[in-house]
Design a protein around this motif. Structure first.
Motif, PDB file in Angstrom:
ATOM      1  N   GLN A   7       0.826  -1.205   0.000  1.00 24.34           N
ATOM      2  CA  GLN A   7       0.000   0.000   0.000  1.00 24.34           C
ATOM      3  C   GLN A   7       0.860   1.255   0.000  1.00 24.34           C
ATOM      4  O   GLN A   7       0.564   2.236  -0.703  1.00 24.34           O
ATOM      5  CB  GLN A   7      -0.923  -0.014   1.224  1.00 24.34           C
ATOM      6  CG  GLN A   7      -2.043  -1.036   1.146  1.00 24.34           C
ATOM      7  CD  GLN A   7      -2.874  -1.090   2.412  1.00 24.34           C
ATOM      8  OE1 GLN A   7      -2.401  -0.701   3.480  1.00 24.34           O
ATOM      9  NE2 GLN A   7      -4.090  -1.581   2.285  1.00 24.34           N
ATOM     10  N   ALA A   8       1.938   1.244   0.780  1.00 20.93           N
ATOM     11  CA  ALA A   8       2.829   2.415   0.834  1.00 20.93           C
ATOM     12  C   ALA A   8       3.521   2.634  -0.508  1.00 20.93           C
ATOM     13  O   ALA A   8       3.667   3.768  -0.981  1.00 20.93           O
ATOM     14  CB  ALA A   8       3.868   2.224   1.943  1.00 20.93           C
ATOM     15  N   ARG A   9       3.979   1.553  -1.140  1.00 24.82           N
ATOM     16  CA  ARG A   9       4.621   1.673  -2.457  1.00 24.82           C
ATOM     17  C   ARG A   9       3.651   2.235  -3.480  1.00 24.82           C
ATOM     18  O   ARG A   9       3.999   3.093  -4.294  1.00 24.82           O
ATOM     19  CB  ARG A   9       5.119   0.303  -2.919  1.00 24.82           C
ATOM     20  CG  ARG A   9       6.345  -0.195  -2.157  1.00 24.82           C
ATOM     21  CD  ARG A   9       6.794  -1.535  -2.670  1.00 24.82           C
ATOM     22  NE  ARG A   9       7.138  -1.467  -4.086  1.00 24.82           N
ATOM     23  CZ  ARG A   9       7.409  -2.519  -4.848  1.00 24.82           C
ATOM     24  NH1 ARG A   9       7.344  -3.736  -4.305  1.00 24.82           N
ATOM     25  NH2 ARG A   9       7.733  -2.385  -6.114  1.00 24.82           N
ATOM     26  N   GLY A  10       2.422   1.764  -3.442  1.00 27.64           N
ATOM     27  CA  GLY A  10       1.433   2.280  -4.393  1.00 27.64           C
ATOM     28  C   GLY A  10       1.156   3.749  -4.185  1.00 27.64           C
ATOM     29  O   GLY A  10       1.038   4.522  -5.155  1.00 27.64           O
ATOM     30  N   ALA A  11       1.036   4.153  -2.909  1.00 27.66           N
ATOM     31  CA  ALA A  11       0.778   5.564  -2.624  1.00 27.66           C
ATOM     32  C   ALA A  11       1.952   6.437  -3.055  1.00 27.66           C
ATOM     33  O   ALA A  11       1.766   7.553  -3.573  1.00 27.66           O
ATOM     34  CB  ALA A  11       0.494   5.733  -1.130  1.00 27.66           C
ATOM     35  N   ALA A  12       3.192   5.944  -2.862  1.00 25.99           N
ATOM     36  CA  ALA A  12       4.374   6.725  -3.258  1.00 25.99           C
ATOM     37  C   ALA A  12       4.439   6.896  -4.774  1.00 25.99           C
ATOM     38  O   ALA A  12       4.754   7.982  -5.288  1.00 25.99           O
ATOM     39  CB  ALA A  12       5.639   6.038  -2.752  1.00 25.99           C
ATOM     40  N   ARG A  13       4.131   5.844  -5.524  1.00 28.54           N
ATOM     41  CA  ARG A  13       4.138   5.943  -6.984  1.00 28.54           C
ATOM     42  C   ARG A  13       3.070   6.921  -7.464  1.00 28.54           C
ATOM     43  O   ARG A  13       3.281   7.700  -8.398  1.00 28.54           O
ATOM     44  CB  ARG A  13       3.891   4.574  -7.597  1.00 28.54           C
ATOM     45  CG  ARG A  13       5.053   3.598  -7.453  1.00 28.54           C
ATOM     46  CD  ARG A  13       4.850   2.409  -8.382  1.00 28.54           C
ATOM     47  NE  ARG A  13       5.888   1.398  -8.191  1.00 28.54           N
ATOM     48  CZ  ARG A  13       5.760   0.338  -7.430  1.00 28.54           C
ATOM     49  NH1 ARG A  13       4.624   0.142  -6.790  1.00 28.54           N
ATOM     50  NH2 ARG A  13       6.752  -0.522  -7.300  1.00 28.54           N
ATOM     51  N   ALA A  14       1.908   6.876  -6.832  1.00 27.58           N
ATOM     52  CA  ALA A  14       0.818   7.768  -7.246  1.00 27.58           C
ATOM     53  C   ALA A  14       1.184   9.228  -7.019  1.00 27.58           C
ATOM     54  O   ALA A  14       0.823  10.105  -7.812  1.00 27.58           O
ATOM     55  CB  ALA A  14      -0.455   7.409  -6.491  1.00 27.58           C
TER      56      ALA A  14
END
Length: 287
Positions: free
Chosen positions: A81-88
C-alpha cells in the motif's frame, strides 16, 4: 431373509440412518430401525461410520493462523500500500497497473495463508488415520461416561423391548461380546419386563428392563467390561467395597446409578430406588 428382501429392507431404512445417529428420529421409527440393525451388519456398519465421523468432527480443533505469519502478511499488505501511494504521488499520471500488481502480490500471499489454514482445518476430519481412530473409540473414561449417560437416558425414556422371553437372551451374545443371561435377583420381588440390544456409538450392550416391588422401574446394562472398564467410572461414580466387591455408586440426573463387573461382564443399573438397594440389586445380578 432373501437377498431381494434384504435389499428392499435396507433401502427402506437408508433415508433414516443420519436422522437416527443425530437423535432426530421419532421413537416409533427408531424402534423399527434398531430391530433392522440387529439383523443387518451392513446397515449397522453404516451407522457406526456415521457416528465415528460425527465424533471426529466434535474432536477436531480449528487450526489458528500463527501470530508470526499473521504479522508477516499484514506487513506485506502495508508495504505494498505504501509503495502504491508513493508511486501515485510521484507521477503525474498514476499507473493503476503497477499499483494493482502490487496489491495482487500481497493478496496472493494472503490467499495462500487462507488456503493453508483451510486445509489444516479439514485435515483432522478427512485424514484416514483420524477416521480409523474414531472408529476404535475414545479413551476408557469417555466410553464409560457415554455408557452411563446413555443408560440414564434409556431409563428415563424407555423404548419397547425386542423380546420378553428370557430364553431369547443368548442370541444377544455375538452383538454384546459377552454372555447375556437374565439376572435372577433371588429373594427379591423383581419382575422381568423385556430386553433389547442397544447401540452406543461403536459399542453395544444388552438392555434389560425390570419392575421392582410392583412399581419401581429398573434398567440394567450388560456389556463387555474389557472394552469399557468399569473402574474408570470415577469421578462420575464413587467407589465402594460391598461384600468384598468393588462397586461404583452415584447419582446422574436424579437417578441412582451403580456399576460393577464380574469376569469380564460389566453391570450398570439405573433406578429411582436408593443407592443401597440399587447396590444390592447389582450384587444380586452378579450371583
Amino acid at each position: 431373509m432373501s437377498a431381494a428382501k434384504s435389499i428392499e429392507s435396507c433401502a427402506r431404512f437408508d433415508y433414516a440412518l443420519s436422522a437416527y445417529v443425530d437423535g432426530e428420529l421419532d421413537p416409533d421409527h427408531a424402534v423399527d430401525l434398531e430391530s433392522h440393525l440387529v439383523q443387518c451388519p451392513p446397515c449397522f456398519e453404516q451407522v457406526k461410520l456415521l457416528r465415528s465421523l460425527r465424533a471426529s468432527l466434535k474432536r477436531a480443533k480449528p487450526a489458528g493462523c500463527p501470530d508470526v505469519l499473521r504479522a508477516r502478511v499484514a506487513a506485506a499488505v502495508a508495504h505494498e500500500q505504501a509503495r502504491g501511494a508513493a508511486r501515485a504521488a510521484a507521477q503525474a499520471e498514476p499507473k493503476p497497473r503497477l499499483i494493482h500488481k502490487g496489491y495482487a502480490a500481497a493478496l496472493a500471499v494472503a490467499a495462500g495463508v487462507v488456503f493453508v489454514v483451510g486445509v489444516a482445518r479439514q485435515k483432522p476430519v478427512t485424514s484416514p488415520q483420524e477416521v480409523a481412530k474414531a472408529q476404535l473409540g475414545g479413551s476408557g473414561n469417555e466410553s464409560v461416561e457415554v455408557l452411563l449417560d446413555d443408560l440414564v437416558t434409556q431409563h428415563a425414556q424407555p423404548l419397547p423391548p425386542e423380546t420378553t422371553d428370557p430364553e431369547d437372551l443368548p442370541r444377544f451374545d455375538p452383538f454384546v461380546g459377552v454372555p447375556v443371561r437374565r439376572p435372577e435377583f433371588q429373594s427379591m420381588p423383581v419382575n422381568f419386563m423385556g430386553a433389547r440390544v442397544h447401540t452406543m456409538r461403536d459399542r453395544r450392550a444388552a438392555l434389560l428392563q425390570y419392575v421392582v416391588r410392583g412399581k419401581h422401574r429398573v434398567t440394567v446394562y450388560l456389556f463387555n467390561s474389557r472394552a469399557v472398564p468399569v473402574q474408570k467410572a470415577q469421578p462420575i461414580l464413587q467407589p465402594r467395597v460391598v461384600r468384598e466387591r468393588p462397586v461404583y455408586v452415584g447419582k446422574i440426573n436424579g437417578y441412582s446409578v451403580v456399576a460393577a463387573e464380574d469376569s469380564g461382564v460389566g453391570y450398570a443399573l439405573a433406578s429411582d430406588l436408593g443407592d443401597d438397594l440399587s447396590t444390592q440389586l447389582v450384587l444380586a445380578a452378579m450371583q
